[in-house]
Enzyme design. Sequence first.
Site, PDB file in Angstrom:
ATOM      1  CG  ASP A 260      -1.842   1.078   1.315  1.00 42.42           C
ATOM      2  OD1 ASP A 260      -1.858   1.895   0.384  1.00 42.42           O
ATOM      3  OD2 ASP A 260      -2.594   1.156   2.302  1.00 42.42           O
TER       4      ASP A 260
ATOM      5  CG  ASP B 239      -3.712  -1.047   5.977  1.00 43.08           C
ATOM      6  OD1 ASP B 239      -3.657  -1.051   7.228  1.00 43.08           O
ATOM      7  OD2 ASP B 239      -2.757  -0.755   5.261  1.00 43.08           O
TER       8      ASP B 239
ATOM      9  CG  ASP C 211      -1.417   3.101   6.943  1.00 46.83           C
ATOM     10  OD1 ASP C 211      -2.161   2.151   7.226  1.00 46.83           O
ATOM     11  OD2 ASP C 211      -1.834   4.222   6.604  1.00 46.83           O
TER      12      ASP C 211
END
Lengths: 732, 46
Positions: A439, A628, A624
């Site tokens: 990500d 998520d 992070d």
Amino acid sequence: MERVAAPVSFLAHASWSADGISHAVFTIEGLRCAACSRAVTRAVSALPGVERISVNVATARACVDWYPQRIVLKQILDTVTATGFKPVPLGGETGASIQRAEHRLALKRIGLAGLGMMQTMMFVYCIYASGAHGIDPGIAQYLKLAGLLIATPVLVYSGAPFFAGALRNLRQRALGMDVPVALALTIAYTASVINTLRGAGEIYFDSVTMFIFFLLAGRFVEMTVRQRSLSATEALARSLPATVARIGADGTAQRVAPDLIRQGDLLSIPKGGVIPVDSRLIEGEALVDESLLTGESTSMAKRPGQPLLGGSINAGHPIRVIAMTRTTESMLASIVSLLERTQAGRASITRTADRIASRFVLLTVGLATIAGVLWLFMEPTRALPAALAVLVVTCPCALSLATPAAIAAATARLARRGLLVTRADALERLARVDVVVVDKTGTLTRGVPAVELKSIEGRYSRDEVLQIAAALEGASEHPIALAFRMHSNPALTADELKEFPGRGVAGRVEGTQWRLGTHAFVSELTGGHNDSAEASVFLATSTGIVATFTVADGLRPDAAHAVDELRRMGLQVAIASGDQQKVVDSVARQLGVEDAVGRLTPQQKLALIQQRQSGGTNVLMIGDGINDGPVLAAASVSCAMAQGSAVAQAAADLLLLSESLNTLPDAIRTARHMRAVIRQNLTWALVYNLAAVPLAAMGWIAPWVAAIGMSASSLLVVLNAARLARASGKTT
Amino acid sequence: MNIVFLLIPLGMMLLVIAVAALFWAVNSGQYDDLEDAGRSVIDRED
């Protein structure tokens, strides 16, 4: 050392709260595994009047709440003692001093066994060597008695751990590795004593002492290796001070247990002391070492008001800090509780190994009996040595140490680099990964916009334009303004500030009218056209554009290197981001990543990962760690970038505490290496046992050779695993 | 050969002395840290 501590000393760290519950913290000696802590917890919480007990394996500390009207502390401590562990008051007996006492005792046991072994060998050798010529029976008997005199203290003092371990095993109705050892020692010693007293038959005093010596020496090396490869975080959890100096309202310091610290408490931290909770520096400059938390090796300077992480070490002068949280809520506490989860998981792996070992021990005892009985019919004199050799030579240790030792060593290595493994089986899954999905925001990039100066025109220096821009943005709350304010200089301020939303700001700095904003906005002031396609923010006076900037979420400096490295290891790298496709493409181009998708909702990211996994690939998802969660949970292995208190929320298998992305390729390499080491260890354990047992049963291995073989085999396994903890391959 | 009856107890006394010396050394902390003393030579500080 054996003195029973009076409960009074325990009360030094006890406290009474308003609701009539007493609270005390103490250390439990000999606590080594999650199973032990469960046993203590179960026994103590069953007592009437105990409100709650929590036992932490990593720190070997217990924290108990009880109603003093219904139970006294002594009963609680007695219960702990009854489970086979020793409660010790906090203070002097920190983890380190317990470890030192164990180390000393182990050395004395080895020393006595070693010296005793040499002496008994000398006596017994005299009897053997003179066998052909015939030794005076009186002298032979004298030598045997001397051997008995030496072997007895060796057995009682040096051999004590084996008997204690075997007893504990039997009480728990489990067959551990100490059972065959204790059995072999008992048989050999008893047979020798009987034969000495009746003046006929073989004696095995030399074998008894040698067996004890080699086993102890082997275990000592194992213990040392294991302590060395203790992960930095475990060391950290142990280093949490037993007491902290809290400064009261009257300015005097009072020593309290860390559990009693409340938000807003003023604490004094000596040089070299551990900062127990997340706190804020109140005065002076501080130098803190966060290496145990983040792997960052250089000490960092902190100014008043700046936050300090709980668990960092004060490397400079004594400082005073204000606690921002309770100990249970600090980053250190989060890490310790994550560690407990890992240890619990590790315990389940160890349990499986122990179950295998336990069956193995049963098999060993059976084989030894069969060998002994068979020899009894063929050649009675060889029955005992053969049975002893079978008991001794088999090495369940190698079998049950093979996996846990490798996991521990690999985990320790990664912790030193700032990667925390929070689930015991995560490394095995990491070794199988073939696709890495990243990500973008907060992982490849820093997650916060940063200003980059593109060009300067005129007589201004780099620092001057940044400071002027910062002054102009001084009142704005826009994210871009915050990025500029990183460069502010308190001496330089702007007046007549005016904000034009979506366009920029205007104001006066040191008598000059400035504008900072879009190209169209500053052109109203300069009146000219000065096109610069690259930049997005312009700084100008009425005479023209002075400087141009871009504000973007910058790539981490080591992102490109880390991605290259991952690809070189044969892994596919893909980017899945919620950001605009344009931004994602730009990052992907810089890193040379072809597979980059932007504008994804969390659901779409989840679907993307599931789709890849349904194709049989193992996906490592790096995020992070905050927004998520489900995506991370769906991946085969997940890694979260966790800084500060975010650690607690992150549910990932791996937590990257360090700033360096280069840790990731290293982690995958270590995991693959670990898998290889586990295979080598299991293969060795299998080959060794399959080869040694038949030889011993046939009487070709003397009991003392068997002792060496077994110790060497388990040592080999542990040392092979320890290679993982050592740096292999250069990664910076 | 009677000398053996004297020498063996003497040897065992030597053993007792050796064990006592080792226990004393361990208890007085001489084996607690075998690395730092060596490292201190190349340590630049103090």
